[in-house]
Design a protein around this motif. Structure first.
Motif, PDB file in Angstrom:
ATOM      1  N   TYR A  21       0.827  -1.208   0.000  1.00 26.47           N
ATOM      2  CA  TYR A  21       0.000   0.000   0.000  1.00 26.47           C
ATOM      3  C   TYR A  21       0.863   1.262   0.000  1.00 26.47           C
ATOM      4  N   LEU A  22       0.553   2.166  -0.916  1.00 29.35           N
ATOM      5  CA  LEU A  22       1.233   3.460  -0.978  1.00 29.35           C
ATOM      6  C   LEU A  22       0.626   4.378   0.065  1.00 29.35           C
ATOM      7  N   GLU A  23       1.413   4.790   1.042  1.00 30.30           N
ATOM      8  CA  GLU A  23       0.922   5.628   2.129  1.00 30.30           C
ATOM      9  C   GLU A  23       1.029   7.109   1.783  1.00 30.30           C
ATOM     10  N   GLN A  24       2.229   7.578   1.482  1.00 33.68           N
ATOM     11  CA  GLN A  24       2.456   8.980   1.151  1.00 33.68           C
ATOM     12  C   GLN A  24       3.681   9.099   0.268  1.00 33.68           C
ATOM     13  N   VAL A  25       3.855  10.280  -0.341  1.00 34.79           N
ATOM     14  CA  VAL A  25       5.044  10.565  -1.146  1.00 34.79           C
ATOM     15  C   VAL A  25       5.581  11.934  -0.726  1.00 34.79           C
ATOM     16  N   PHE A  26       6.893  12.013  -0.540  1.00 34.57           N
ATOM     17  CA  PHE A  26       7.552  13.269  -0.181  1.00 34.57           C
ATOM     18  C   PHE A  26       8.722  13.491  -1.132  1.00 34.57           C
TER      19      PHE A  26
END
Length: 694
Positions: free
Chosen positions: A178-183
């Motif tokens: 699962y992709l949670e967040q991108v920074f």
């Protein structure tokens, strides 16, 4: 130069879009600033309030005072000046538009792995304590020869963005980490994803004795991932055991695809692709890939190599003269020339069904290979997953709930938001008229009035939440009662598929929207569907001009989604509008375009539920489940559940299946034996009075 392009991007997106005075309505820059940063370019000196969402789903507000607030045009000039200064000095900064506050939310821990261009670290959320894997990819690639061409840099950045977009699109499935967040920061992009604690597939299973059934279970998960990718028109291009990991160290751990670094979108009318190149691992390349004829069948071939490897411990095609120090050319020659040989001793104890499966996937002619979706129907894969081994023969909605939520998650965030609104409107329709047009097949699910199982589940949730949205724990208990076996992370991901705003609660309308067969809803309840769509459209058309502008759509998303999800959702929405041809000449969407948007992207290829994991446990969805649930509900209401015959029957079943020592059963047992009201089993105390704000 990259720096010059960065300066030009700032000018075009910000300065030109926000001159002092009037701002061009509906421009890309206006949408970008308003959606992504919260700046209302029509009120440059207004008091700004930002809803800032942390990774845990909590939200806060930061008020910026009027004295400290600089006009947008002034901000733009400052940003443009800084970009120009960087351009002049040759120190251009690539900005991909992702948040830059990684270290405010997460503590970075030990390194988990390194390979290719990136490194993976363990990260811990500062508020919740949750652990995730953080894949860090550089924005600039280095080569020994020195300077890298601008064209190669741009290709690299596009590949990074493509990997993130693929993971966003596959967020709804339990087969993908699962992709949670991108920074991002000045030098890198950081992808926060589900932490798979069980390790790489090949390393983990190499330490255990495993059977054909285990391999079948693994390949079912792999092919489900590929079937979903191909239905989204995505090529994986790097299928191998190293790109799949186990969620935990248990024997029943789910398998997750973790790496989409070589994946790329494709247009069906453009295949075979000839510009892919020979990236990837040589042993898994299909014969036609070596001829620069790349199609989805190349992924199926790679899956065939993988199953051959897992069954025998060898590659089907290799450098036979020097296997310890193989030559790439010798491997490729073997792929093109050598034939499969099932007479080797390693195949003696392997079933004919397994051999046939391998033979089909490794057909030299891609036209003779099954698609990933067709391969899932092969007899060898029947009952091949951990969940499927315990699944009953009888099927019905209650044995498909989790699959339907995953399928629902393949729709865009915008479409899920619209479908949720449609259900809310449809629930107010004339139920008698709806019932007259119910589909003839009970397996087709449209409205609660047309499907007894859906009506029963709706009543359970209404009772549990007293008509209000229910929290994730309540939904989890319902799924456990229905017989599903899910890891806590998977429960949360399923809930977030429905709860797009991540409020921590699932509304009845959101759950119902996830369970419906929407093409059938449009077919059998056409008038009701159109009437509900009209009301939903009118609610979005705030100024009543008969069209929905990008600003109006953006407002809907800002009210429904976390702040960091608005910009990607808006971009996805614009792509859908363009793909479906829904927009008018002015770029706005009228009602006819709105209806087209709802129908477009139904993607029949994604509707097949066999492409998604069932996740049923040994005592799940038995033939008598409907009656059992009805009796459980009665017993709960009367406060006599722990003494009921139904509960005793469930206890016997659990003990017969040797599940009575599991943590999940013990927790349920404690809840039930101490329960005196519905809330002890299906949700928090009714006196709490808490509910989600929409």
């Amino acid at each position: 130069m990259a720096a010059t392009q960065s300066f030009q991007a700032v000018e075009s997106r910000v300065l030109d879009a926000a001159p002092e005075g009037a701002v061009r309505g509906g421009s890309y820059a206006q949408r970008f600033l308003y959606c992504h940063h919260g700046y209302d370019v029509r009120k440059p000196r207004s008091l700004l309030t930002h809803a800032l969402k942390s990774g845990s789903g909590t939200a806060g507000a930061v008020a910026v005072t009027a004295e400290r607030e600089v006009s947008l045009a002034e901000r733009a000039r400052q940003a443009a000046a800084e970009a120009k200064q960087n351009a002049d000095s040759g120190e251009g900064c690539v900005d991909l538009g992702y948040p830059r506050n990684l270290l405010e939310l997460y503590n970075v821990g030990k390194m988990l792995g390194k390979g290719g261009n990136g490194v993976v670290n363990l990260v811990h959320h500062k508020v919740t304590g949750e652990t995730f894997a953080c894949k860090t990819l550089p924005k600039k690639i280095q080569e020994e020869a020195g300077r890298v061409s601008e064209q190669k840099v741009q290709r690299h950045l596009e590949a990074v963005k493509s990997e993130i977009e693929v993971m966003r699109r596959l967020r709804g499935t339990l087969n993908v980490a699962y992709l949670e967040q991108v920074f991002e920061d000045e030098d890198n992009v950081h992808i926060i994803m589900e932490h798979c604690r069980g390790g790489e597939l090949l390393h983990t299973i190499g330490q255990k004795n495993y059977s054909e059934q285990t391999v079948a279970s693994i390949m079912r998960a792999v092919l489900r991932t590929l079937a979903q990718c191909h239905s989204h028109h995505i090529l994986h291009l790097d299928v191998k055991p190293g790109n799949f990991m186990l969620l935990d160290e248990s024997d029943t751990a789910p398998l997750k695809a973790i790496d989409f670094g070589l994946s790329r979108p494709f247009d069906p009318k453009d295949v075979p692709l000839s510009d892919v190149g020979l990236e990837g691992t040589p042993w898994y390349m299909a014969p036609e890939m070596l001829r620069s004829e790349v199609t989805p069948a190349c992924d199926v071939w790679a899956a065939g190599v993988m199953v051959y490897q897992l069954l025998t411990g060898y590659f089907p095609f290799d450098d036979k003269k020097n296997p310890m120090r193989p030559s790439v050319n010798a491997i490729w020659k073997s792929i093109l020339v050598d034939k499969l040989n099932f007479k080797k001793p390693v195949w003696d104890d392997i079933s004919d069904d397994a051999k046939d499966f391998v033979k089909q996937l490794l057909s030299k002619d891609p036209k003779d290979r099954p698609t990933a979706k067709e391969a899932l129907k092969h007899p060898w894969l029947s009952g091949g997953s951990v969940e499927d081994r315990f699944s009953p023969k009888a099927k019905g909605l209650k044995s498909e709930v989790v699959q339907r939520i995953q399928r629902y998650g393949q729709s865009s965030v915008v479409k899920r938001t619209l479908l949720d609104s449609l259900v809310s409107e449809m629930l107010e329709s004339n139920t008698e008229e709806v019932h007259k047009m119910c589909p003839p097949s009970p397996g087709v699910v449209t409205t609660p009035d047309c499907n007894e199982a859906l009506r029963s589940l709706k009543q359970h949730l209404e009772l549990a939440g007293e008509g209000q949205p229910v929290d994730y724990a309540t939904m989890e208990r319902l799924l456990v009662t229905l017989g599903y076996r899910l890891h806590p992370e998977e429960v949360e991901h399923l809930m977030e598929t429905m709860d797009v705003g991540r409020h921590g609660r699932v509304a009845i309308s959101q759950f119902l929207a996830s369970q419906m067969d929407w093409p059938a809803v449009q077919k059998y309840h056409k008038d009701c569907f159109q009437s509900a769509a009209r009301r939903a459209f009118n609610n979005m058309d705030v100024d009543g001009d008969g069209v929905v502008s990008s600003d109006e759509l953006c407002n809907v998303l800002r009210n429904r989604l976390p702040a960091d999800e608005v910009a990607p959702a808006m971009e996805e929405a614009m792509r859908e509008v363009e793909t479906c041809g829904c927009a008018t000449g002015s770029g706005k969407v009228d009602f006819q375009g709105f209806m087209s948007l709802l129908k477009c992207g139904s993607q029949d290829s994604l509707m097949d539920l066999s492409m998604y994991d069932e996740k049923l446990s040994s005592c799940g969805s038995s033939a008598s489940l409907d009656g059992l649930l009805a009796e459980l509900e009665r017993s709960i209401r009367e406060g006599t559940l722990h003494n009921s015959d139904e509960w005793k029957e469930l206890e016997r079943t659990v003990k017969d299946r040797n599940l009575h020592n599991t943590a999940e059963w013990k927790e349920l047992e404690r809840s039930v034996k101490g329960a005196s009201a519905l809330s002890h089993l299906f949700g928090p105390s009714a006196s709490s009075g808490s509910q989600a704000v929409y």
